[in-house]
Design an enzyme around this catalytic site. Structure first.
Site, PDB file in Angstrom:
ATOM      1  N   ASP A 180      45.179  42.555  51.503  1.00  0.00           N
ATOM      2  CA  ASP A 180      46.226  43.429  52.028  1.00  0.00           C
ATOM      3  C   ASP A 180      47.131  42.609  52.934  1.00  0.00           C
ATOM      4  O   ASP A 180      46.637  41.916  53.841  1.00  0.00           O
ATOM      5  CB  ASP A 180      45.631  44.569  52.860  1.00  0.00           C
ATOM      6  CG  ASP A 180      45.014  45.664  52.024  1.00  0.00           C
ATOM      7  OD1 ASP A 180      45.152  45.621  50.788  1.00  0.00           O
ATOM      8  OD2 ASP A 180      44.383  46.559  52.616  1.00  0.00           O
ATOM      9  N   HIS A 221      51.569  46.511  53.891  1.00  0.00           N
ATOM     10  CA  HIS A 221      50.890  47.592  53.167  1.00  0.00           C
ATOM     11  C   HIS A 221      50.780  48.850  54.026  1.00  0.00           C
ATOM     12  O   HIS A 221      50.878  49.968  53.514  1.00  0.00           O
ATOM     13  CB  HIS A 221      49.500  47.103  52.746  1.00  0.00           C
ATOM     14  CG  HIS A 221      48.689  48.098  51.988  1.00  0.00           C
ATOM     15  ND1 HIS A 221      49.170  48.815  50.919  1.00  0.00           N
ATOM     16  CD2 HIS A 221      47.388  48.505  52.161  1.00  0.00           C
ATOM     17  CE1 HIS A 221      48.224  49.618  50.460  1.00  0.00           C
ATOM     18  NE2 HIS A 221      47.142  49.449  51.199  1.00  0.00           N
ATOM     19  N   HIS A 248      46.841  46.340  44.465  1.00  0.00           N
ATOM     20  CA  HIS A 248      45.544  46.550  45.111  1.00  0.00           C
ATOM     21  C   HIS A 248      44.443  46.834  44.090  1.00  0.00           C
ATOM     22  O   HIS A 248      43.408  47.421  44.423  1.00  0.00           O
ATOM     23  CB  HIS A 248      45.667  47.674  46.143  1.00  0.00           C
ATOM     24  CG  HIS A 248      46.697  47.380  47.186  1.00  0.00           C
ATOM     25  ND1 HIS A 248      46.419  46.714  48.353  1.00  0.00           N
ATOM     26  CD2 HIS A 248      48.040  47.588  47.175  1.00  0.00           C
ATOM     27  CE1 HIS A 248      47.536  46.557  49.043  1.00  0.00           C
ATOM     28  NE2 HIS A 248      48.535  47.070  48.355  1.00  0.00           N
TER      29      HIS A 248
END
Length: 216
Positions: free
Chosen positions: A56, A60, A50
């Site tokens: 994402d 996640h 990240h």
């Protein structure tokens, strides 16, 4: 017809890059030099998935969620609209309803936070559940924000992430939009094929979407 040039809207990956507090900072080293190998330099990087401009994957924030290689790459390529929401404190239904989203499937949102890759902002606008619902009802399939997350940095519930997933909206974070005018663009922001990854850095680029007139 001359095509517009691609514009890089990614944060550069270097040791000055701000990272999420407590996460792994980005580091690059030349692990083996040409003098050592006799032929080539070989670099090595250590990073959170990240770091910088990234996507994402649902895993996640959801243990049962899809990993990076499960994602449809077509979400991250195609027409996108940039809107300037810098006058709003929250990315909610009221905010999004102020903009024309007709026919839009990918939305890039400019907030009031200055794009400074070396500084991690302590506060920034986040996507509310009602905002995510509004995007889903209006056919948005990807949202990109120019801040580190679609949720506030203090959030543990990550209501924005979960609401976007429930509305089938993909997440792109830390795009650099300060110097880019509002409007319609081509977008490419492909994740790396990290099979089990919960996210991935991307090289996000855009170019103005030129409407080709009939007969050209």
């Amino acid at each position: 017809m001359t095509k517009s040039k691609w514009i890089d809207i990614s944060q550069p990956l270097d040791d000055k890059l701000a990272h999420w507090p407590g996460d792994t900072p980005f580091e690059y080293v030349t692990e083996y030099t040409k003098e050592q190998t006799g032929s080539v330099n070989i670099g090595k990087m250590t990073t959170s998935l990240h770091s910088g401009t990234h996507i994402d994957a649902p895993f996640h924030f959801d243990n049962e969620g899809a990993r990076v290689l499960d994602l449809d790459i077509n979400r991250y390529i195609g027409a996108a609209r940039i809107i300037d929401a810098s006058s709003f404190k929250q990315l909610d239904e009221h905010t999004f309803s102020q903009f024309d989203l007709n026919g839009v499937t990918r939305l890039l949102v400019k907030t009031s936070v200055s794009n400074n890759p070396t500084h991690f902002p302590q506060d920034f606008p986040s996507v509310s559940a009602c905002g995510a619902n509004y995007l889903g009802k209006n056919g948005i399939k990807l949202i990109g924000v120019d801040v580190p997350s679609v949720d506030h940095p203090d959030s543990k519930e990550l209501s924005g992430h979960h609401a976007l997933l429930q509305n089938d909206v993909a997440i792109l974070e830390n795009v650099m939009l300060d110097l880019v005018p509002d409007g319609d663009y081509d977008l490419i922001a492909l994740p790396l094929p990290i099979r089990d990854g919960d996210g991935s850095p991307v090289r996000a680029v855009i170019r103005p979407l030129i409407q080709i007139q009939k007969g050209e």
